[in-house]
Design a protein around this motif. Structure first.
Motif, PDB file in Angstrom:
ATOM      1  N   GLU A  47       0.833  -1.211   0.000  1.00 18.57           N
ATOM      2  CA  GLU A  47       0.000   0.000   0.000  1.00 18.57           C
ATOM      3  C   GLU A  47       0.869   1.262   0.000  1.00 18.57           C
ATOM      4  O   GLU A  47       0.565   2.226  -0.713  1.00 18.57           O
ATOM      5  CB  GLU A  47      -0.934  -0.007   1.207  1.00 18.57           C
ATOM      6  CG  GLU A  47      -2.015   1.049   1.106  1.00 18.57           C
ATOM      7  CD  GLU A  47      -3.164   0.818   2.055  1.00 18.57           C
ATOM      8  OE1 GLU A  47      -4.064   1.680   2.069  1.00 18.57           O
ATOM      9  OE2 GLU A  47      -3.195  -0.192   2.779  1.00 18.57           O
ATOM     10  N   ALA A  48       1.955   1.236   0.763  1.00 18.64           N
ATOM     11  CA  ALA A  48       2.856   2.390   0.784  1.00 18.64           C
ATOM     12  C   ALA A  48       3.478   2.618  -0.593  1.00 18.64           C
ATOM     13  O   ALA A  48       3.559   3.756  -1.073  1.00 18.64           O
ATOM     14  CB  ALA A  48       3.939   2.199   1.836  1.00 18.64           C
ATOM     15  N   LYS A  49       3.919   1.539  -1.237  1.00 19.87           N
ATOM     16  CA  LYS A  49       4.514   1.663  -2.570  1.00 19.87           C
ATOM     17  C   LYS A  49       3.488   2.176  -3.579  1.00 19.87           C
ATOM     18  O   LYS A  49       3.806   3.022  -4.422  1.00 19.87           O
ATOM     19  CB  LYS A  49       5.079   0.321  -3.031  1.00 19.87           C
ATOM     20  CG  LYS A  49       6.368  -0.060  -2.336  1.00 19.87           C
ATOM     21  CD  LYS A  49       6.878  -1.399  -2.838  1.00 19.87           C
ATOM     22  CE  LYS A  49       8.198  -1.775  -2.202  1.00 19.87           C
ATOM     23  NZ  LYS A  49       8.715  -3.060  -2.703  1.00 19.87           N
ATOM     24  N   ALA A  50       2.270   1.658  -3.496  1.00 19.91           N
ATOM     25  CA  ALA A  50       1.219   2.104  -4.418  1.00 19.91           C
ATOM     26  C   ALA A  50       0.888   3.577  -4.192  1.00 19.91           C
ATOM     27  O   ALA A  50       0.661   4.326  -5.145  1.00 19.91           O
ATOM     28  CB  ALA A  50      -0.030   1.242  -4.246  1.00 19.91           C
ATOM     29  N   PHE A  51       0.871   3.983  -2.935  1.00 17.37           N
ATOM     30  CA  PHE A  51       0.601   5.388  -2.611  1.00 17.37           C
ATOM     31  C   PHE A  51       1.682   6.292  -3.188  1.00 17.37           C
ATOM     32  O   PHE A  51       1.397   7.322  -3.797  1.00 17.37           O
ATOM     33  CB  PHE A  51       0.505   5.562  -1.094  1.00 17.37           C
ATOM     34  CG  PHE A  51       0.293   6.988  -0.674  1.00 17.37           C
ATOM     35  CD1 PHE A  51      -0.961   7.557  -0.730  1.00 17.37           C
ATOM     36  CD2 PHE A  51       1.363   7.755  -0.224  1.00 17.37           C
ATOM     37  CE1 PHE A  51      -1.168   8.883  -0.345  1.00 17.37           C
ATOM     38  CE2 PHE A  51       1.177   9.071   0.161  1.00 17.37           C
ATOM     39  CZ  PHE A  51      -0.086   9.640   0.101  1.00 17.37           C
ATOM     40  N   LEU A  52       2.938   5.884  -2.994  1.00 18.32           N
ATOM     41  CA  LEU A  52       4.042   6.700  -3.497  1.00 18.32           C
ATOM     42  C   LEU A  52       4.061   6.768  -5.024  1.00 18.32           C
ATOM     43  O   LEU A  52       4.475   7.782  -5.598  1.00 18.32           O
ATOM     44  CB  LEU A  52       5.379   6.152  -2.979  1.00 18.32           C
ATOM     45  CG  LEU A  52       5.614   6.317  -1.477  1.00 18.32           C
ATOM     46  CD1 LEU A  52       6.867   5.561  -1.050  1.00 18.32           C
ATOM     47  CD2 LEU A  52       5.710   7.794  -1.099  1.00 18.32           C
ATOM     48  N   ALA A  53       3.602   5.721  -5.681  1.00 12.08           N
ATOM     49  CA  ALA A  53       3.599   5.685  -7.149  1.00 12.08           C
ATOM     50  C   ALA A  53       2.390   6.394  -7.743  1.00 12.08           C
ATOM     51  O   ALA A  53       2.406   6.764  -8.923  1.00 12.08           O
ATOM     52  CB  ALA A  53       3.633   4.236  -7.633  1.00 12.08           C
ATOM     53  N   ALA A  54       1.352   6.602  -6.951  1.00 10.92           N
ATOM     54  CA  ALA A  54       0.120   7.218  -7.465  1.00 10.92           C
ATOM     55  C   ALA A  54       0.319   8.717  -7.674  1.00 10.92           C
ATOM     56  O   ALA A  54       1.211   9.330  -7.101  1.00 10.92           O
ATOM     57  CB  ALA A  54      -1.033   6.956  -6.486  1.00 10.92           C
ATOM     58  N   MET A  60      -6.876  11.080  -3.614  1.00 10.95           N
ATOM     59  CA  MET A  60      -6.818  10.241  -4.820  1.00 10.95           C
ATOM     60  C   MET A  60      -5.693   9.210  -4.696  1.00 10.95           C
ATOM     61  O   MET A  60      -5.864   8.047  -5.063  1.00 10.95           O
ATOM     62  CB  MET A  60      -6.600  11.100  -6.070  1.00 10.95           C
ATOM     63  CG  MET A  60      -7.814  11.905  -6.485  1.00 10.95           C
ATOM     64  SD  MET A  60      -9.178  10.850  -7.012  1.00 10.95           S
ATOM     65  CE  MET A  60      -8.506  10.176  -8.507  1.00 10.95           C
ATOM     66  N   ARG A  61      -4.559   9.622  -4.186  1.00 13.09           N
ATOM     67  CA  ARG A  61      -3.427   8.710  -4.016  1.00 13.09           C
ATOM     68  C   ARG A  61      -3.760   7.603  -3.011  1.00 13.09           C
ATOM     69  O   ARG A  61      -3.445   6.437  -3.222  1.00 13.09           O
ATOM     70  CB  ARG A  61      -2.182   9.486  -3.581  1.00 13.09           C
ATOM     71  CG  ARG A  61      -1.677  10.415  -4.688  1.00 13.09           C
ATOM     72  CD  ARG A  61      -0.604  11.347  -4.208  1.00 13.09           C
ATOM     73  NE  ARG A  61       0.596  10.578  -3.861  1.00 13.09           N
ATOM     74  CZ  ARG A  61       1.634  11.108  -3.243  1.00 13.09           C
ATOM     75  NH1 ARG A  61       1.632  12.371  -2.865  1.00 13.09           N
ATOM     76  NH2 ARG A  61       2.691  10.363  -2.970  1.00 13.09           N
ATOM     77  N   LYS A  62      -4.429   7.993  -1.893  1.00 15.37           N
ATOM     78  CA  LYS A  62      -4.835   7.001  -0.892  1.00 15.37           C
ATOM     79  C   LYS A  62      -5.812   5.998  -1.492  1.00 15.37           C
ATOM     80  O   LYS A  62      -5.669   4.788  -1.309  1.00 15.37           O
ATOM     81  CB  LYS A  62      -5.483   7.688   0.310  1.00 15.37           C
ATOM     82  CG  LYS A  62      -4.523   8.370   1.231  1.00 15.37           C
ATOM     83  CD  LYS A  62      -5.277   8.995   2.409  1.00 15.37           C
ATOM     84  CE  LYS A  62      -4.343   9.780   3.293  1.00 15.37           C
ATOM     85  NZ  LYS A  62      -5.066  10.439   4.408  1.00 15.37           N
ATOM     86  N   ALA A  63      -6.811   6.525  -2.213  1.00 14.51           N
ATOM     87  CA  ALA A  63      -7.814   5.649  -2.816  1.00 14.51           C
ATOM     88  C   ALA A  63      -7.175   4.711  -3.835  1.00 14.51           C
ATOM     89  O   ALA A  63      -7.494   3.516  -3.882  1.00 14.51           O
ATOM     90  CB  ALA A  63      -8.919   6.481  -3.465  1.00 14.51           C
ATOM     91  N   GLN A  64      -6.287   5.250  -4.647  1.00 14.76           N
ATOM     92  CA  GLN A  64      -5.609   4.430  -5.655  1.00 14.76           C
ATOM     93  C   GLN A  64      -4.786   3.329  -4.984  1.00 14.76           C
ATOM     94  O   GLN A  64      -4.785   2.181  -5.425  1.00 14.76           O
ATOM     95  CB  GLN A  64      -4.710   5.301  -6.542  1.00 14.76           C
ATOM     96  CG  GLN A  64      -4.069   4.561  -7.688  1.00 14.76           C
ATOM     97  CD  GLN A  64      -5.083   4.016  -8.681  1.00 14.76           C
ATOM     98  OE1 GLN A  64      -6.125   4.625  -8.933  1.00 14.76           O
ATOM     99  NE2 GLN A  64      -4.796   2.849  -9.237  1.00 14.76           N
ATOM    100  N   ALA A  65      -4.107   3.650  -3.902  1.00 13.63           N
ATOM    101  CA  ALA A  65      -3.297   2.666  -3.181  1.00 13.63           C
ATOM    102  C   ALA A  65      -4.187   1.562  -2.601  1.00 13.63           C
ATOM    103  O   ALA A  65      -3.839   0.380  -2.650  1.00 13.63           O
ATOM    104  CB  ALA A  65      -2.495   3.342  -2.076  1.00 13.63           C
ATOM    105  N   VAL A  66      -5.346   1.929  -2.081  1.00 10.98           N
ATOM    106  CA  VAL A  66      -6.283   0.935  -1.534  1.00 10.98           C
ATOM    107  C   VAL A  66      -6.775   0.006  -2.637  1.00 10.98           C
ATOM    108  O   VAL A  66      -6.807  -1.217  -2.477  1.00 10.98           O
ATOM    109  CB  VAL A  66      -7.464   1.633  -0.810  1.00 10.98           C
ATOM    110  CG1 VAL A  66      -8.583   0.644  -0.496  1.00 10.98           C
ATOM    111  CG2 VAL A  66      -6.984   2.304   0.465  1.00 10.98           C
ATOM    112  N   VAL A  67      -7.131   0.577  -3.765  1.00  9.55           N
ATOM    113  CA  VAL A  67      -7.631  -0.222  -4.887  1.00  9.55           C
ATOM    114  C   VAL A  67      -6.542  -1.169  -5.389  1.00  9.55           C
ATOM    115  O   VAL A  67      -6.791  -2.363  -5.604  1.00  9.55           O
ATOM    116  CB  VAL A  67      -8.127   0.700  -6.041  1.00  9.55           C
ATOM    117  CG1 VAL A  67      -8.390  -0.105  -7.298  1.00  9.55           C
ATOM    118  CG2 VAL A  67      -9.387   1.445  -5.603  1.00  9.55           C
TER     119      VAL A  67
END
Length: 121
Positions: A47-54, A60-67
């Motif tokens: 989730e942290a990696k996805a957040f940083l890449a979003a 929006m970044r938080k939601a994208q990381a969750v998805v």
């Protein structure tokens, strides 16, 4: 359900089997607990990696990381559920052992009384 033990030897055998089941379940619980910790940490990292890449706003970044991390987070939750299930199984086995011990003590008391003339022997 296993049959009710009819004599002291049956009680001992039954308690031995329950004890072995408890040992096996405890080992499974230990392994599942480690797996759950690893799964939870993997989910956090993903989730942290996805957040940083979003890209986009913070929300929006938080939601994208969750998805993006749904499956790994779900695997961590399932691993936790397995641990909880094994804990319940362990408690059940401990209760069954306690019942078996009580049954064994009652059986011993009845055997002792049967030769004493108390029950009309």
């Amino acid at each position: 359900m296993s049959p009710v033990p009819q004599n002291s030897n049956d009680v001992v055998m039954h308690l031995g089997a329950l004890s072995r089941q408890l040992d096996e379940t405890t080992q499974q619980l230990n392994e599942a607990d480690v797996a759950a910790v690893n799964a939870k940490e993997s989910a956090k990292l993903a989730e942290a990696k996805a957040f940083l890449a979003a890209e986009g706003s913070m929300d929006m970044r938080k939601a994208q990381a969750v998805v993006e991390t749904h499956e790994v987070r779900l695997a961590a939750e399932v691993a936790d559920a397995l641990v909880r299930g094994l804990i319940r199984t362990t408690r059940t086995l401990q209760s069954r052992i306690d019942v078996g011990r009580t049954y064994g003590a009652t059986l011993r008391s009845e055997i002792a009384l049967s030769g004493s003339g108390v029950h009309g022997s």
